[in-house]
Motif scaffolding. Structure first.
Motif, short mmCIF file in Angstrom:
data_model
loop_
_atom_site.label_atom_id
_atom_site.label_comp_id
_atom_site.label_asym_id
_atom_site.label_seq_id
_atom_site.Cartn_x
_atom_site.Cartn_y
_atom_site.Cartn_z
N ALA A 24 0.83 -1.21 0.00
CA ALA A 24 0.00 0.00 0.00
C ALA A 24 0.87 1.25 0.00
CB ALA A 24 -0.93 -0.01 1.20
N ARG A 25 1.88 1.26 0.83
CA ARG A 25 2.74 2.44 0.91
C ARG A 25 3.51 2.67 -0.38
NH1 ARG A 25 5.12 6.63 2.62
NH2 ARG A 25 7.26 6.74 3.35
N GLU A 26 4.14 1.64 -0.88
CA GLU A 26 4.97 1.80 -2.08
C GLU A 26 4.14 2.01 -3.34
OE1 GLU A 26 8.20 2.37 -1.94
OE2 GLU A 26 7.95 2.16 0.24
N PHE A 27 3.00 1.35 -3.43
CA PHE A 27 2.14 1.50 -4.61
C PHE A 27 1.59 2.92 -4.69
CE2 PHE A 27 -1.82 0.72 -7.04
CZ PHE A 27 -1.26 0.14 -8.16
N THR A 28 1.16 3.46 -3.54
CA THR A 28 0.65 4.84 -3.55
C THR A 28 1.78 5.83 -3.81
OG1 THR A 28 0.82 4.93 -1.13
CG2 THR A 28 -1.34 4.39 -2.07
N PHE A 33 0.08 9.08 -5.35
CA PHE A 33 -1.30 9.21 -4.88
C PHE A 33 -1.31 9.89 -3.53
CE2 PHE A 33 -5.01 7.65 -2.58
CZ PHE A 33 -6.02 7.89 -3.49
N GLU A 34 -2.11 10.91 -3.41
CA GLU A 34 -2.29 11.59 -2.14
C GLU A 34 -3.76 11.53 -1.79
OE1 GLU A 34 -0.60 15.48 -2.11
OE2 GLU A 34 1.32 14.77 -2.86
N GLY A 35 -4.03 11.18 -0.59
CA GLY A 35 -5.41 11.06 -0.16
C GLY A 35 -5.63 9.75 0.55
N ASN A 36 -6.88 9.42 0.71
CA ASN A 36 -7.24 8.20 1.43
C ASN A 36 -7.69 7.15 0.43
OD1 ASN A 36 -7.44 6.74 3.72
ND2 ASN A 36 -9.22 7.80 4.54
N THR A 37 -7.35 5.92 0.71
CA THR A 37 -7.77 4.80 -0.13
C THR A 37 -8.04 3.58 0.74
OG1 THR A 37 -7.10 3.29 -1.89
CG2 THR A 37 -5.34 4.25 -0.58
N LEU A 39 -7.01 0.83 0.21
CA LEU A 39 -5.77 0.05 0.24
C LEU A 39 -5.05 0.17 1.59
CD1 LEU A 39 -4.39 -1.76 -1.83
CD2 LEU A 39 -3.07 0.19 -2.58
N PHE A 40 -5.20 1.32 2.25
CA PHE A 40 -4.53 1.51 3.53
C PHE A 40 -5.14 0.66 4.66
CE2 PHE A 40 -3.32 5.92 1.84
CZ PHE A 40 -2.09 5.47 1.44
N THR A 41 -6.36 0.18 4.47
CA THR A 41 -6.99 -0.65 5.51
C THR A 41 -6.60 -2.12 5.38
OG1 THR A 41 -8.99 -1.06 4.22
CG2 THR A 41 -8.97 0.92 5.61
N LEU A 42 -5.93 -2.45 4.30
CA LEU A 42 -5.57 -3.85 4.02
C LEU A 42 -4.76 -4.47 5.15
CD1 LEU A 42 -5.69 -5.91 1.64
CD2 LEU A 42 -3.49 -5.01 0.92
N HIS A 43 -3.68 -3.80 5.55
CA HIS A 43 -2.82 -4.42 6.57
C HIS A 43 -3.46 -4.44 7.96
CE1 HIS A 43 -1.51 -0.35 7.67
NE2 HIS A 43 -0.93 -0.87 8.72
N VAL A 44 -4.33 -3.48 8.24
CA VAL A 44 -5.02 -3.47 9.53
C VAL A 44 -5.97 -4.67 9.62
CG1 VAL A 44 -6.59 -2.20 11.03
CG2 VAL A 44 -4.82 -0.97 9.76
N HIS A 45 -6.70 -4.93 8.53
CA HIS A 45 -7.60 -6.09 8.53
C HIS A 45 -6.81 -7.38 8.74
CE1 HIS A 45 -10.73 -3.47 6.95
NE2 HIS A 45 -11.59 -4.46 7.10
N ILE A 92 -8.20 -5.15 -4.49
CA ILE A 92 -8.63 -4.83 -5.85
C ILE A 92 -9.24 -3.43 -5.92
CG2 ILE A 92 -10.30 -5.44 -7.65
CD1 ILE A 92 -9.79 -8.40 -6.84
N ARG A 93 -10.15 -3.14 -4.99
CA ARG A 93 -10.79 -1.82 -5.00
C ARG A 93 -9.77 -0.71 -4.72
NH1 ARG A 93 -16.06 -0.15 -5.05
NH2 ARG A 93 -16.83 -2.24 -4.60
N GLY A 94 -8.89 -0.94 -3.75
CA GLY A 94 -7.89 0.06 -3.42
C GLY A 94 -6.89 0.30 -4.54
N THR A 95 -6.48 -0.75 -5.22
CA THR A 95 -5.56 -0.61 -6.34
C THR A 95 -6.21 0.22 -7.45
OG1 THR A 95 -4.50 -2.71 -5.82
CG2 THR A 95 -4.18 -1.88 -8.04
N GLY A 96 -7.49 -0.05 -7.70
CA GLY A 96 -8.22 0.74 -8.70
C GLY A 96 -8.33 2.20 -8.31
N GLU A 97 -8.56 2.46 -7.02
CA GLU A 97 -8.63 3.85 -6.55
C GLU A 97 -7.32 4.58 -6.79
OE1 GLU A 97 -11.79 3.36 -2.83
OE2 GLU A 97 -9.65 3.47 -2.42
N VAL A 98 -6.24 3.94 -6.44
CA VAL A 98 -4.93 4.58 -6.58
C VAL A 98 -4.62 4.84 -8.05
CG1 VAL A 98 -2.44 4.26 -6.27
CG2 VAL A 98 -4.02 3.66 -4.42
N MET A 99 -4.97 3.92 -8.91
CA MET A 99 -4.69 4.06 -10.34
C MET A 99 -5.69 4.98 -11.04
SD MET A 99 -3.54 0.19 -11.24
CE MET A 99 -3.06 0.55 -12.90
N GLY A 100 -6.72 5.41 -10.32
CA GLY A 100 -7.70 6.32 -10.89
C GLY A 100 -8.67 5.65 -11.86
N LEU A 101 -8.85 4.35 -11.72
CA LEU A 101 -9.78 3.63 -12.59
C LEU A 101 -11.21 3.87 -12.13
CD1 LEU A 101 -7.95 0.18 -12.78
CD2 LEU A 101 -7.83 2.06 -14.42
#
Length: 139
Positions: A24-28, A33-37, A39-45, A92-101
């Motif tokens: 999440a950190r390196e991909f963003t 990417f700046e903002g919330n996604t 993807l950042f909740t992935l490791h907490v879950h 999947i959803r977080g990756t799409g958010e970061v890529m702006g899909l």
């Protein structure tokens, strides 16, 4: 024996959580990417519902021999399927958010539906776990 499996499972989820956090950190960062996604909740879950849950389950197994209950295998199956489905949909959803899909309504609905199935499996797993715990602590 089963206690060791639970601790190994906790270790697996800890490694997955660390990998998810780094991803999440390196991909963003790579995509600036700046903002919330999501993807950042992935490791907490993965840390909380994976590592921490199975560490506690291992301790409870040591004390109450949860594995002696016949519902233990169905619990493990339900819980793992649910957690892995949920985390996969977050990724999947977080990756799409970061890529702006932008997703079509149908694609967004499909992701939400699969994530919902993951949550249903998780909930069923938790119900089974508490039924097992209730029976094994009533001795």
């Amino acid at each position: 024996m089963f206690c060791k499996k639970l601790f190994s499972t906790a270790f697996f989820y800890a490694v997955a959580a660390l990998a998810g956090g780094v991803f999440a950190r390196e991909f963003t960062r790579f995509h600036r990417f700046e903002g919330n996604t999501v993807l950042f909740t992935l490791h907490v879950h993965l840390f909380m519902m994976g590592m921490l849950f199975f560490l506690v389950a291992g301790l409870l197994e040591k004390q109450f021999q949860l594995s002696a209950h016949p519902l233990m295998r169905p619990f493990c199956l339900c819980y793992h399927i649910g957690l892995l489905l949920t985390v996969a949909m977050l990724a999947i959803r977080g990756t799409g958010e970061v890529m702006g899909l932008s997703l079509s309504r149908q694609a967004a609905a499909a992701l939400s539906g699969i994530s919902g199935l993951g949550h249903i499996f998780l909930s069923a797993g938790l119900v089974l776990f508490f039924l097992i715990l209730r029976k094994r602590t009533a001795r």
